[in-house]
Design a protein around this motif. Structure first.
Motif, PDB file in Angstrom:
ATOM      1  N   PHE A   1       5.540   1.570  10.930  1.00 14.45           N
ATOM      2  CA  PHE A   1       7.070   2.669   9.963  1.00 14.45           C
ATOM      3  C   PHE A   1       6.424   3.252   9.581  1.00 14.45           C
ATOM      4  N   CYS A   2       7.643   4.673   9.799  1.00 16.47           N
ATOM      5  CA  CYS A   2       7.174   5.208   9.364  1.00 16.47           C
ATOM      6  C   CYS A   2       6.581   5.994   7.880  1.00 16.47           C
ATOM      7  N   ILE A   3       5.185   6.350   7.618  1.00 15.57           N
ATOM      8  CA  ILE A   3       4.545   6.060   5.992  1.00 15.57           C
ATOM      9  C   ILE A   3       4.396   7.700   5.863  1.00 15.57           C
ATOM     10  N   GLY A   4       4.266   8.340   5.048  1.00 14.49           N
ATOM     11  CA  GLY A   4       3.835   9.146   4.320  1.00 14.49           C
ATOM     12  C   GLY A   4       4.623  10.528   3.927  1.00 14.49           C
ATOM     13  N   LYS A   5       3.872  10.722   2.654  1.00 19.34           N
ATOM     14  CA  LYS A   5       4.712  11.542   1.475  1.00 19.34           C
ATOM     15  C   LYS A   5       3.703  12.470   2.307  1.00 19.34           C
TER      16      LYS A   5
ATOM     17  N   ASP B   1       0.862  -1.111   0.038  1.00 19.40           N
ATOM     18  CA  ASP B   1       0.142  -0.036  -0.051  1.00 19.40           C
ATOM     19  C   ASP B   1       0.495   1.591   0.128  1.00 19.40           C
ATOM     20  N   PHE B   2       2.144   1.170   0.845  1.00 22.28           N
ATOM     21  CA  PHE B   2       2.766   2.411   0.780  1.00 22.28           C
ATOM     22  C   PHE B   2       3.970   1.928  -0.192  1.00 22.28           C
ATOM     23  N   PRO B   3       4.278   1.669  -1.971  1.00 24.51           N
ATOM     24  CA  PRO B   3       5.079   1.411  -3.071  1.00 24.51           C
ATOM     25  C   PRO B   3       6.051   2.436  -2.552  1.00 24.51           C
ATOM     26  N   GLU B   4       5.865   3.455  -2.154  1.00 20.85           N
ATOM     27  CA  GLU B   4       7.254   4.426  -2.270  1.00 20.85           C
ATOM     28  C   GLU B   4       7.233   5.046  -1.328  1.00 20.85           C
ATOM     29  N   ASP B   5       7.045   4.595   0.294  1.00 18.79           N
ATOM     30  CA  ASP B   5       7.883   4.490   1.414  1.00 18.79           C
ATOM     31  C   ASP B   5       8.639   3.772   1.669  1.00 18.79           C
ATOM     32  N   GLU B   6       9.274   4.006   2.448  1.00 16.69           N
ATOM     33  CA  GLU B   6      10.665   3.412   3.097  1.00 16.69           C
ATOM     34  C   GLU B   6      10.310   2.904   4.047  1.00 16.69           C
TER      35      GLU B   6
END
Ligand SMILES: Nc1nc2c(ncn2[C@@H]2O[C@H](COP(=O)(O)OP(=O)(O)OP(=O)(O)O)[C@@H](O)[C@H]2O)c(=O)[nH]1
Ligand SMILES: [Mg+2]
Lengths: 463, 626
Positions: free
Chosen positions: A459-463, A187-192
């Motif tokens: 996880f630290c999620i989100g742009k 769900d967060f492919p661009e997060d680390e």
């Protein structure tokens, strides 16, 4: 429109019959207090409405009388108002002195005053339907009701305390952790998303073997609940029925000197130092033209399949015969105990090859009741060899739990295969979610919200 | 009441929800008025200049498959496009596009202007007009009353908007727009519960002041197909985004200034989205993380303004600039618009029915961020469904409620009206139980039939869809009919992939299930006839064949799910008198008033025991009636 619902008042004797001095009659439902009030005389004086005026969770001394006004028993009545009761309904418990007869008469009086006889397990069902207990607990309670021996009561109690729930939760927890990682990366492919700490391959292997271990205990659980199937096999006239009678301590089976006396399976329960046994007497195995006897012989052979332990009975006084050999050929070595009966008579030709195959026979005399203790030792020993572990306390004793575990095991296997086969994450998650759901059926936990909350916590999620 | 004008439908707000709603009702033949605070901000993207991503990409494709407009809008105005998650499996492939914001707004405005039955008008709605439990129109700030059979409220984050720049805050909509205060009062008067949410946006910087050599370039991809099933993706030059990282210095500045962060001083009480935290929240919650990603994304082709994704903040402007300049590549950056946080009112979506109509007032629909969601895509999806259902209501037809097994749109709306939300709601693929069935590639197969039935998909578009569907069926039938022999040629090929040889003849379908085998490879061994297979048809067939085992299993689960959905709960059920329910369940059920046992089971706090009990009650009721 007024909706009718299942809250009528039920009653039943809730302690094991016959045992101990005290019996408790439990009454539960919207009218529980009113019903008991109709038959209760506090301190021996009739005082209508008395129980309706007392505080919750208080105990009162008095007499129960029946509709004819006769005193039935001297009792203690405990009034417990919803929701702090087992069923979450108003509940009254009546403790009476007497044995079965007096308890029955108190119950009858309560039923006469407007309660309905509870169906087996109905209190538990209500407790469950009212959200009072979780599924695993509810089913453990049901098993508790059914438990027949001390040993199986211990097992059921462990489940009730959450032993099974605890172990299942631990496995479920580990899978949820993996799912959290997989779902976060989807769900967060661009997060680390930092890589999983534990190797997925190892983790799935571990989870599967844990579930398999629980499934294994189910067999043990069944044995405690239903008894260890102990089948007495042998050619006609070696004394099988006599052995059943000897173990039972009563003349249950017909014994004659005519070979072919027993025509059908006969089953009786005994308690062997806490381990319940189902002793199964069978028709003597031989080739026969008698139609009825032949059906009996077929059943004997079928019983081998279902047997946990086989007592292979031979005749000490006659020694080995070709018929013995025919029977021996069909028996699984691991589950068989060789027993030589009629040891009160002079020895016959000996058992040569049979000893090689099954070990030294236990010498007994069904007639004189000798050698029975040694036989019992050997049965218990065998039971532990076939992993009826009497020290293992966490057991799956319920068919629905077993079914859920089997399904979970299969899902874990599928997930593992998919992973090893290089299938993408979205497909692996399907089986992992299924496994989590099956395990949750046992503990009553639901999954998906868990995973999503954990994504944000871990996880630290989100742009 | 004297009405100056009369429409079938009035839509309040021309954001992503309002635009979809208005176009849908107009296309469905209803005279529609679309009200906007400013004609210059139609289809505005007040936050990031991108659309799509995991779950959101699927939503946009579903909107398109049903006949909505967002997909075409993005395809016409994208400046970069990518397919995300390609390594994680077919179910979660997700399109994501960078969009030229300004071009998108222009495009949307032109579309609205050109739509028959639709009047686009600048105006401020101040009051929902009702008669009894029915909506009858809206009142404008100019004290004009407009009659309507249905009103769709799609006011985004404007309701009592309050922006925060550090410790400075004032009443405003996003991007310096007017807030909508009177309308919030009107909703409160009507008895709705409003909750306070918060969201934020990062600073916009001048692109010419970035030292790109210190950042990593993130280019787009060449794709044939964009979001729309109905038109091919126009091919054009794409622009890049750029990736850089915050530093320990950045974090130090944030830590030093937390006392000026309205999030932490208690100034902001609204609840923010967990998936879109401010940079101060990330530094605060994950102190061990040495740096955070920052994406530099162009806001359009005709502007040098750049969006700093990952840098959402509501610290004071002077601190923002100090922070930004510690990031590699941004040492000399100029801020064009500072970041800020905005608090706004949202409804409790439990006040809505699954068709997005309010439970309390017939004809009053709500869509978008006012329902507690976040995201353009979530807003557009609700706008479309609110529009469709407002039109269906006026026409006296059954509502269109998509199931969780049918579309992400169904998952989104069911979650809202069943579980409510206590934070801005964002759709995730993890929220869908039947993810493998709800793929972005098959949204048309799932929904276009419906779109055509309700009149949003034209006959021409539908004919094209049927042709595609037919080719898929034909090709699948062909694969089942053809056999592959274990010939030396075949087995040589397999050996090349390190695979076991064929032992005996198998159908082409079975052969295709092997890894590495695809249709073009297969066509070396069997005559597939179709001269040139449409790549989308090929993709569909390959997916359906390769994952058939999993797909069938999910379909079985769906059947079980549908059984519980089919157990309808009568709307007059009195939960208060059901004492067998836990008190929590009783309260929740009475609030949500689920339409089926399946929906009831999804309410948090309703246990399986409660559902069993309800099942018994429903059964008793049924027997009582029979
Ligand atoms: N002396 C002696 N006789 C025994 C003993 N056990 C059994 N018998 C006798 O052996 C005969 C057969 O006994 P059963 O118990 O009926 O034998 P069975 O194996 O059940 O025979 P079928 O039912 O015909 O297969 C009876 O006459 C018993 O009294 C023993 O320990 N000692
Ligand atoms: Mg016998």
């Amino acid at each position: 429109m007024k909706i009718r619902f299942d809250h009528d008042t039920i009653a039943a004797i809730s302690t094991p019959l016959g045992e101990g001095g005290l019996a408790v009659i439990r009454v539960s439902g919207d009218d529980a207090v009113a019903v008991v009030d109709r038959v209760f005389a506090p301190g021996g004086k009739v005082k209508p409405g008395f129980l309706g005026s007392v505080a919750s969770h208080t105990v009162h001394y008095g007499y129960i009388h029946n509709r004819q006004g006769e005193r039935v028993d001297e009792v203690l009545v405990t009034v417990m108002l919803a929701p702090r009761t087992f069923t979450r309904e108003d509940t009254v418990e009546i403790s009476c002195h007497g044995g079965i007869v007096s308890a029955q008469r108190v119950l009858e009086a309560v039923l006469g005053a407007g309660a309905r006889l509870a169906e087996p397990g109905e209190f538990t069902k209500r407790a469950f339907l009212n959200g009072r207990i979780d599924l695993a607990q509810a089913e453990a309670v049901i098993d508790l009701i059914r438990a027949k021996t001390e040993a199986s009561q211990a097992v059921a109690l462990t489940n009730l305390r959450g032993g099974l729930s605890e172990r299942v939760r631990r496995i479920r927890e580990a899978i949820v952790e993996v799912l959290t990682y997989l779902e976060a990366s989807i769900d967060f492919p661009e997060d680390e998303i930092p890589p999983l700490e534990q190797d997925l391959d190892q983790l799935l292997t571990w989870a599967r073997s844990e579930v398999a271990a629980l499934i294994e205990t189910a067999r043990t659980g069944r044995i405690y609940r239903e008894g260890l199937a102990t089948v007495i096999l042998g050619r006609p006239n070696v004394g099988k029925s006599s052995l059943l009678n000897a173990l039972l301590g009563e003349e249950r089976a017909i014994v004659t000197q005519i070979p072919g006396t027993t025509r059908d399976i006969l089953e009786e329960q005994i308690n062997l130092r806490g381990l319940p046994l189902r002793i199964i007497d069978t028709a003597g195995i031989r080739a026969t033209t008698d139609e009825v006897e032949r059906i009996g012989v077929t059943r004997s052979i079928e019983a081998i399949e279902r047997a946990d332990i086989i007592l292979f009975l031979v005749d000490y006084s006659s020694g080995l015969t070709p018929e013995d050999w025919e029977v021996a050929a069909t028996l699984p070595v691991g589950r068989t105990i060789l027993v030589a009966n009629k040891a009160d008579l002079p020895s016959g030709s000996g058992f040569g090859d049979l000893v090689e195959r099954f070990g030294e026979p236990v010498l007994i005399s069904a007639k004189e009741h000798t050698g029975l203790d040694e036989l019992k030792d050997r049965i218990l020993e065998k039971a532990s060899v076939i992993k009826v572990d009497r020290t293992e306390t966490v057991l799956v004793t319920n068919l629905r739990h077993l079914e859920a575990l089997r399904q979970a095991c299969e899902s874990l296997e599928n997930a593992h295969q998919a992973f090893v086969g290089g299938m993408p994450a979205d497909l692996i998650t399907i089986d992992l979610h299924a496994a989590v759901a099956y395990l949750g059926e046992i503990t009553g936990d639901t999954a998906s919200a868990d995973v999503i909350d954990r994504i944000f916590a871990n996880f630290c999620i989100g742009k | 009441m004297g009405f100056a004008q009369s429409y079938d439908v009035v839509v309040i707000g021309a954001g992503h929800a309002g635009c979809e709603a208005a176009v849908a009702t107009a296309k469905m033949g209803l005279r529609t008025l679309l009200l906007t605070l400013s004609l210059d901000n139609v289809g505005l993207m007040p936050c990031n200049p991108s659309i799509g991503g995991a779950a959101k990409g699927q939503l946009v494709r579903e909107i398109d498959a049903l006949g909505g407009v967002m997909g075409i809008g993005v395809d016409q105005n994208y400046i970069q496009i990518r397919m995300l998650n390609t390594s994680k499996g077919p179910a979660v492939h997700a399109l994501r596009a960078q969009v030229d914001k300004i071009a998108y707004m222009r495009w949307m405005k032109r579309l609205l202007e050109a739509t028959p039955n639709l009047d686009l008008k600048q105006g401020v709605a101040t009051k929902i007009l009702t008669q009894g439990e029915r909506v009858v129109g809206v009142r404008l700030k100019t004290e004009i009353d407009i009659a309507a059979q249905a009103v769709i409220v799609a006011t985004g984050t404007y309701l009592r908007g309050l922006v925060h720049y550090g410790l400075v805050h004032y009443s405003s909509g996003p991007q310096g727009q007017h807030p909508s205060v009177e309308l919030a009062h009107s909703l409160l008067e009507l008895g709705f519960e409003l909750q306070r949410f918060k969201t934020g946006t990062p600073p916009r910087i001048h692109g010419d002041t970035v030292n790109y050599s210190k950042t990593t370039e993130m280019p787009g991809e060449e794709l044939r197909r964009g979001f729309s099933f109905r038109a091919p993706l126009p091919q054009r030059r794409q622009v890049s985004c750029w990736l850089t990282w915050t530093t320990q210095e950045t974090h130090e500045i944030i830590r030093r200034n937390l006392d000026k962060a309205p999030m932490y001083t208690g100034e902001i009480t609204g609840i923010g989205p967990r998936y879109c935290p401010s940079l101060e929240a990330k530094v605060y919650e994950f102190p061990d993380k040495p740096s955070h990603q920052i994406f530099i994304e162009p806001e359009g082709l005709d502007t040098r303004e750049m969006y700093l994704a990952g840098f959402s903040t509501s610290l004071p402007e002077d601190i923002q600039i100090e922070m930004i300049r510690t990031v590699p590549g941004l040492e000399n950056v100029k801020i064009m618009r500072p970041g800020y946080a905005i608090e706004y009112d949202a409804l409790n979506p439990l006040d809505l029915k699954p068709n997005l109509e309010t439970k309390a007032i017939r004809g009053l629909f709500c869509a978008g961020q006012i329902n507690g969601t976040s995201g353009y895509e979530e807003a557009a999806a609700q706008g479309l469904m609110a529009g469709i259902n407002a039109a269906l209501m006026i026409k006296g037809a059954e509502p269109l409620v998509l199931k969780r097994s049918q579309a992400y749109i169904g998952v989104l709306i069911d979650d809202l009206v069943t579980k409510g939300t206590r934070e801005p709601y964002r759709l995730l693929t993890a929220k869908a139980e039947y993810r493998l069935l709800l793929r972005q590639d098959n949204a048309d197969l799932r929904l276009t039939e419906l779109g055509h039935q309700i009149g949003l998909i034209s006959d021409t578009e539908y004919a094209a869809f049927l042709r595609k569907k037919e080719s898929i069926d034909k090709l699948l039938a062909k694969l089942r009919a053809e056999t592959i022999q274990p010939s030396p040629a075949v087995n040589e090929k397999l050996a090349g992939f390190g695979q076991a040889p064929l032992q005996r003849a198998v159908s082409a379908e079975v052969f295709l299930r092997r890894p590495e085998i695809n249709l073009s490879l297969l066509s070396e061994f069997v005559e597939l006839e179709t001269e040139e297979i449409d790549p989308e048809v090929a993709e569909q067939v390959e997916l359906q064949v390769k994952y058939s085992g999993y797909i069938e299993r999910q379909q079985e689960q769906v059947e079980r799910f549908l059984k519980l959905e089919a157990k309808k709960i009568p709307p007059d059920l009195q939960y208060e008198s059901l004492h067998g329910l836990s008190s929590e369940a009783r309260e929740k059920l009475a609030r949500v008033r689920p339409e089926s046992l399946g929906q009831a089971a999804r309410i948090s706090g309703v246990s399986p025991a409660d559902i069993n009990y309800l099942a018994i009650i429903l059964e008793q009721r049924r027997r009582g009636k029979a």
